[in-house]
Write an enzyme that holds these catalytic residues in place. Structure first.
Site, short mmCIF file in Angstrom:
data_model
loop_
_atom_site.label_atom_id
_atom_site.label_comp_id
_atom_site.label_asym_id
_atom_site.label_seq_id
_atom_site.Cartn_x
_atom_site.Cartn_y
_atom_site.Cartn_z
N LYS A 85 76.43 -93.13 2.38
CA LYS A 85 75.73 -92.25 3.32
C LYS A 85 74.33 -92.78 3.65
CE LYS A 85 78.82 -88.72 3.28
NZ LYS A 85 79.66 -88.80 2.11
C1 LIG Z 1 81.04 -88.60 2.05
C2 LIG Z 1 81.82 -89.37 1.07
C3 LIG Z 1 83.16 -89.72 1.31
C4 LIG Z 1 83.90 -89.25 2.52
O1 LIG Z 1 83.41 -89.84 3.71
P1 LIG Z 1 83.77 -89.21 5.12
O2 LIG Z 1 82.95 -89.93 6.11
O3 LIG Z 1 83.44 -87.76 5.03
O4 LIG Z 1 85.24 -89.42 5.31
C5 LIG Z 1 83.80 -90.51 0.36
N1 LIG Z 1 83.18 -90.93 -0.76
C6 LIG Z 1 81.90 -90.60 -1.02
C7 LIG Z 1 81.28 -91.08 -2.28
C8 LIG Z 1 81.17 -89.83 -0.11
O5 LIG Z 1 79.90 -89.51 -0.38
#
Ligand SMILES: *Cc1c(COP(=O)(O)O)cnc(C)c1O
Length: 452
Positions: A110
């Site tokens: 993220k």
């Molecule tokens: C947010 C997240 C996901 C999922 O990603 P999306 O974009 O919502 O599909 C998977 N793994 C981790 C560690 C995350 O923080």
């Protein structure tokens, strides 16, 4: 480059306005009006430094910033990642690679979107002279990454709603221990989808949005998607030449944002054979890609909490392209979804996609197997990517978070816990949060009282 709404009822806007608006005024999501092609020489080069590649790709969409300014923003966003590659590709065996996306400040992928978003908000405030209130919902990692991207920045307050008790304690600490007075982590009693629904309701009410000068951080923001597209290209450029045919990306998926970013850059010319949707037991996307029906069920908390999601917002973008950019058809399907709670997609064709789902048992088993076979520790989300692997082709599993963020599950699986200094330091800090009742009205009142 202009951006249009998936529902067709909003005027086309610039990169900067698509970023600043978050959600389009008609309730749709912004998508690029036309997809540019990746420069043809890019894919035969050796891996560029991450910021340089980021300028090349974002520059295809962003005609608002002058190129030097874009370079500055990108450098600021990715300059302090702990690995010099930012997103290093690690080879586990001949046909199996892991793309490590956890070298940013909060140890999940993220950070790639939200470091950039934080710097763009700062610039927006300078440009317009108007303070803003950032509102978001998180299943754990978005919130910490957004908060890190915004803590201490002038003219912006960040309100991040999260489901109390359903994120890891360290994720919570990353949000609640910043010590920054412009940060408001808000625990609610409910699920991530409840938190997201509150954000959607407030953002969808144009009067409230304007009155509170609200901006979004969720992956409905197209800039996050574009920022995430970059590392798919970067991964490809790091592959040995003999691995560049028939590449599969395996993506732990909840909100369909990360995997959609990869699919989008594939439409722009990145050679990819298949995308594998790797869900946990909350498997709406698994069911979609195996049946053609999109139908949320109740959320069951799992070992991979950042994927405990049943309404995958970014799916609307995929639907738009599946409808061959027919916004009217997309609008009708979203209306069907809102009134019936599901969408049956006629002639569903997703030949680029495969899907798996992992129970909590599978997650533990996969963490153990990867450790035993490769002496490598994956986090519980990444572990879903190791379900039912077929190693006859090149596979790149996206490692979406650092295992140290989820010590309880890792300990349960392999009896030891990887440590990470930045997380250890958090354990000594004071936590501050602001519990609010789980309703749009209560959150609105809280934001009004504490707005920037
Ligand atoms: C947010 C997240 C996901 C999922 O990603 P999306 O974009 O919502 O599909 C998977 N793994 C981790 C560690 C995350 O923080």
């Amino acid at each position: 480059m202009q951006f249009v709404s998936t529902r067709g009822g909003s005027d086309p806007v610039s990169f900067f306005d698509a970023f600043a608006n978050g959600l389009a005024p008609d309730g749709g999501l912004y998508v690029p009006k036309n997809l540019p092609l990746l420069p043809s020489d890019l894919l035969i080069e050796d891996a560029l430094p991450y910021p340089a590649l980021a300028w090349d790709i974002l520059g295809l969409f962003d005609s608002d910033h002058n190129p030097d300014h874009l370079v500055e923003i990108v450098d600021k966003s990715y300059g302090d990642f702990s690995d010099t590659m930012s997103a290093p590709l690690i080879q586990l065996e001949d046909n199996l690679f892991v793309l490590e996306l956890f070298h940013g400040p909060t140890l999940s992928f993220k950070d790639f979107g939200l470091q950039l978003i934080g710097n763009l908000f700062e610039e927006q405030i300078e440009r317009t002279g108007q303070t803003i209130n950032v509102l978001g919902a998180t299943s754990g990692d978005t919130g910490s990454a957004a908060i890190h991207g915004l803590a201490g920045k002038k003219g912006v307050n960040a309100f991040v709603i999260y489901p109390e008790g359903r994120i890891s304690k360290l994720q919570e600490r990353q949000m609640t221990c910043t010590g920054a007075s412009n940060i408001f982590p808000i625990p609610i009693k409910g699920s991530f989808d409840d938190a997201q629904a509150i954000v959607k309701e407030l953002m969808g009410d144009l009067e409230t949005k304007e009155q509170l000068r609200l901006s979004a951080i969720n992956s409905i923001n197209i800039v996050r998607v574009l920022a995430q597209a970059i590392y798919y290209v970067h991964a490809f450029m790091q592959l040995p030449p003999e691995n560049r045919d028939d590449v599969n990306f395996i993506v732990p998926t909840g909100n369909f944002g990360n995997i959609f970013a990869g699919w989008l850059v594939h439409q722009m010319g990145l050679p990819v054979d298949q995308f594998a949707v790797a869900t946990n037991q909350n498997d709406i996307l698994y069911r979609l890609f195996t049946s053609g029906t999109y139908e949320p069920e109740k959320v069951h908390p799992s070992h991979a909490p950042s994927m405990d999601i049943q309404v995958a917002s970014n799916f609307e973008r995929f639907l738009y392209y599946h409808n061959e950019k027919n916004a009217d058809a997309t609008l009708a399907q979203m209306a069907e979804f809102i009134s019936n709670g599901s969408i049956a997609i006629p002639n569903f064709n997703a030949s680029n996609f495969t899907a798996t789902h992992s129970s909590d048992e599978d997650i533990l088993k996969n963490i153990r197997a990867v450790k035993e076979t490769y002496d490598y520790v994956v986090d519980p989300h990444t572990a879903c990517g190791f379900q039912d692997l077929n190693l006859s082709k090149t596979n790149i599993v996206l490692a979406t978070a650092h295992a140290a963020k989820f010590p309880d599950v890792i300990k349960h699986a392999i009896g030891e816990v990887p440590k990470e200094e930045s997380l250890e330091a958090l354990k000594k800090k004071k936590q501050v949060n602001y519990p609010v009742e789980a309703s749009a009205e209560a959150v609105k009142e809280f934001v009004t009282k504490n707005s920037a």
